[in-house]
Design an enzyme around this catalytic site. Structure first.
Site, short mmCIF file in Angstrom:
data_model
loop_
_atom_site.label_atom_id
_atom_site.label_comp_id
_atom_site.label_asym_id
_atom_site.label_seq_id
_atom_site.Cartn_x
_atom_site.Cartn_y
_atom_site.Cartn_z
N GLN A 263 -29.53 9.59 23.45
CA GLN A 263 -29.47 11.11 23.36
C GLN A 263 -30.99 11.65 23.15
O GLN A 263 -31.20 12.78 23.31
CB GLN A 263 -28.60 11.40 22.20
CG GLN A 263 -27.11 11.20 22.26
CD GLN A 263 -26.33 11.95 22.98
OE1 GLN A 263 -27.08 13.19 23.55
NE2 GLN A 263 -25.31 11.56 23.57
N CYS B 171 -17.41 11.05 22.84
CA CYS B 171 -17.05 9.97 23.48
C CYS B 171 -15.96 9.09 22.96
O CYS B 171 -15.51 8.06 23.36
CB CYS B 171 -18.30 8.94 23.25
SG CYS B 171 -19.78 9.40 24.43
N1 PLP Z 1 -25.03 5.77 22.80
C1 PLP Z 1 -24.89 7.10 22.30
C2 PLP Z 1 -25.68 7.69 21.34
C3 PLP Z 1 -24.23 8.10 23.16
O1 PLP Z 1 -24.09 9.32 22.70
C4 PLP Z 1 -23.36 7.56 24.41
C5 PLP Z 1 -22.51 8.43 25.24
O2 PLP Z 1 -22.18 9.41 24.75
C6 PLP Z 1 -23.56 6.16 24.76
C7 PLP Z 1 -24.38 5.41 23.91
C8 PLP Z 1 -22.72 5.77 25.85
O3 PLP Z 1 -23.64 6.05 26.99
P1 PLP Z 1 -22.82 5.83 28.34
O4 PLP Z 1 -21.83 6.93 28.40
O5 PLP Z 1 -23.73 5.73 29.48
O6 PLP Z 1 -21.99 4.75 28.52
#
Ligand code: PLP
Length: 381
Positions: free
Chosen positions: A177, A321
């Site tokens: 982020q 997420c």
């Molecule tokens: N780490 C953080 C802090 C996130 O906000 C996210 C996704 O929102 C991820 C990891 C995961 O990344 P990705 O969507 O590329 O798998």
């Protein structure tokens, strides 16, 4: 009706300039980077050029970048790969990590490691004393995120990494982020490994990277043809990697504009929110400029997000997420927010193309929706 998009921490649109750099590698330049012919050599060169662009954006060297298929994959790789070559000890993660850090750490318990969570305070900042006490036991890995995806609160990674190194443990940070929103410098942070992801900065979905200190003996994520120096086999996703490189270059060029513009939008938003007596989480901590996380008494976050969506505004409730779950945000619970208030949480995350006029229109709609939902609750009570 054109819905206004205020959910850029979930994902943000592919930038047009990025798409243009990707297109040739989807149409005519379709070589496999391991092939010896001209198509292969061109694809290989494009991947290496992108590697240099990504490295440059995060203060690392090109040979420290391992491309992965996502931030999730890079976080799993860091936790599994770093611990797998070590004798069993403990893995410490902060209580506010994304599940793609905490779940792999918990999964390592079945293979003999201990996983513990480090507390945060009411401002969402890591409790350094708790970390210090926990480091008294032999520790393999500490993972603390640079910027929280829900509150936007930033951690003092330099200080945490120093403490971790003093205890001979490896330090990983999830900077997914942070990249493109604040300066991120791998060497300055003093960590052994750092995760980044392309789709959060205007690059394509399906590509991320683990930035890795050469001294870390990491166990490969995937075995096969030996790509990514044998750490992550599989034919490289050339168009996506090229797009990620281009997005990194643009994000760095636009960083100061992003910061100024989104901070002014958030200031306007939070002035309005305070007039409406909203609780703003992590407000007094150092935060990402574009993120605001708030709640109103007695209003469900999910209900408010649905109402706002119908009225033309795309915002998130808790962490998008893990939005399949109706559990209150683990981040807010870790900050000591009570579960009713945590269930009310709504996140607005801007990009530099959002405008003050959009924020004003949002505040107007928000006021109407909050009043309507409050009246409904009053009638039902
Ligand atoms: N780490 C953080 C802090 C996130 O906000 C996210 C996704 O929102 C991820 C990891 C995961 O990344 P990705 O969507 O590329 O798998």
């Amino acid at each position: 009706m054109n819905t206004v998009y205020f959910d850029h921490n979930s994902t943000t649109a592919l930038r047009k300039e990025v798409l243009e750099t990707m297109l040739p590698f989807m149409i005519s330049q379709h070589g496999n980077p391991t092939s010896r012919h001209v198509f292969g050599r061109n694809a290989h060169e494009a991947v290496e050029n992108a590697r240099a662009q990504v490295a440059n954006a995060v203060g690392a060297q090109a040979n420290q970048i391992v491309f992965t298929a996502s931030g999730t994959e890079a976080n799993n790789f860091a936790v599994n790969g770093i611990t797998s070559n070590l004798a069993h000890g403990q893995i410490l993660t902060s209580a506010i990590e994304h599940p793609c850090v905490t779940r792999p750490a918990q999964a390592m318990q079945s293979r003999g490691w201990r996983a513990h969570s480090i507390h945060v305070d009411t401002y969402c900042k890591l409790d350094i004393h708790h970390l210090h006490n926990m480091l008294a036991a032999p520790t393999n890995l500490v993972s603390v995120m640079l910027a929280n995806n829900e509150t936007g609160v930033l951690q003092d990674i330099g200080q945490i990494a120093e403490l971790t190194r003093e205890h001979k443990a490896y330090m990983h940070t999830d900077a997914v982020q942070a990249l493109g929103k604040i300066p991120v410098d791998f060497a300055d942070l003093g960590v052994h490994a750092m995760t980044i992801s392309s789709h959060k900065i205007g690059g394509p979905l399906g590509v991320g990277a683990l930035v890795l200190d050469k001294r870390v003996d990491i166990y490969p994520l995937l075995h096969g043809g030996g790509q990514e120096k044998g750490l992550r086999s599989g034919t490289e996703n050339v168009p996506a990697i090229v797009g990620f490189g281009a997005a990194c270059e643009l994000a760095i060029k636009d960083l100061s504009h992003f910061s100024k513009q989104t901070e002014s939008l958030r200031k306007r938003l939070e002035t309005g929110l305070q007039e409406m007596n909203a609780s703003i989480f992590g407000k007094n901590a150092n935060r990402l400029p574009n993120t605001s996380f708030f709640a109103f008494d007695n209003i469900e976050g999910e209900t408010l997000v649905t109402a706002l969506d119908k009225a033309g505004f795309a915002v998130a409730s808790g962490s998008a997420c893990s939005s399949n779950s109706t559990e209150p945000s683990h981040v807010l619970l870790a900050m000591g927010v009570d579960s009713d208030m945590a269930r009310g949480a709504v996140r607005v995350s801007f990009n530099a193309e959002n405008t003050l006029a959009q924020v004003d229109a949002f505040l107007k709609t928000l006021k109407q929706e909050v009043n309507r939902l409050k009246q409904m609750t009053a009638i039902a009570a």
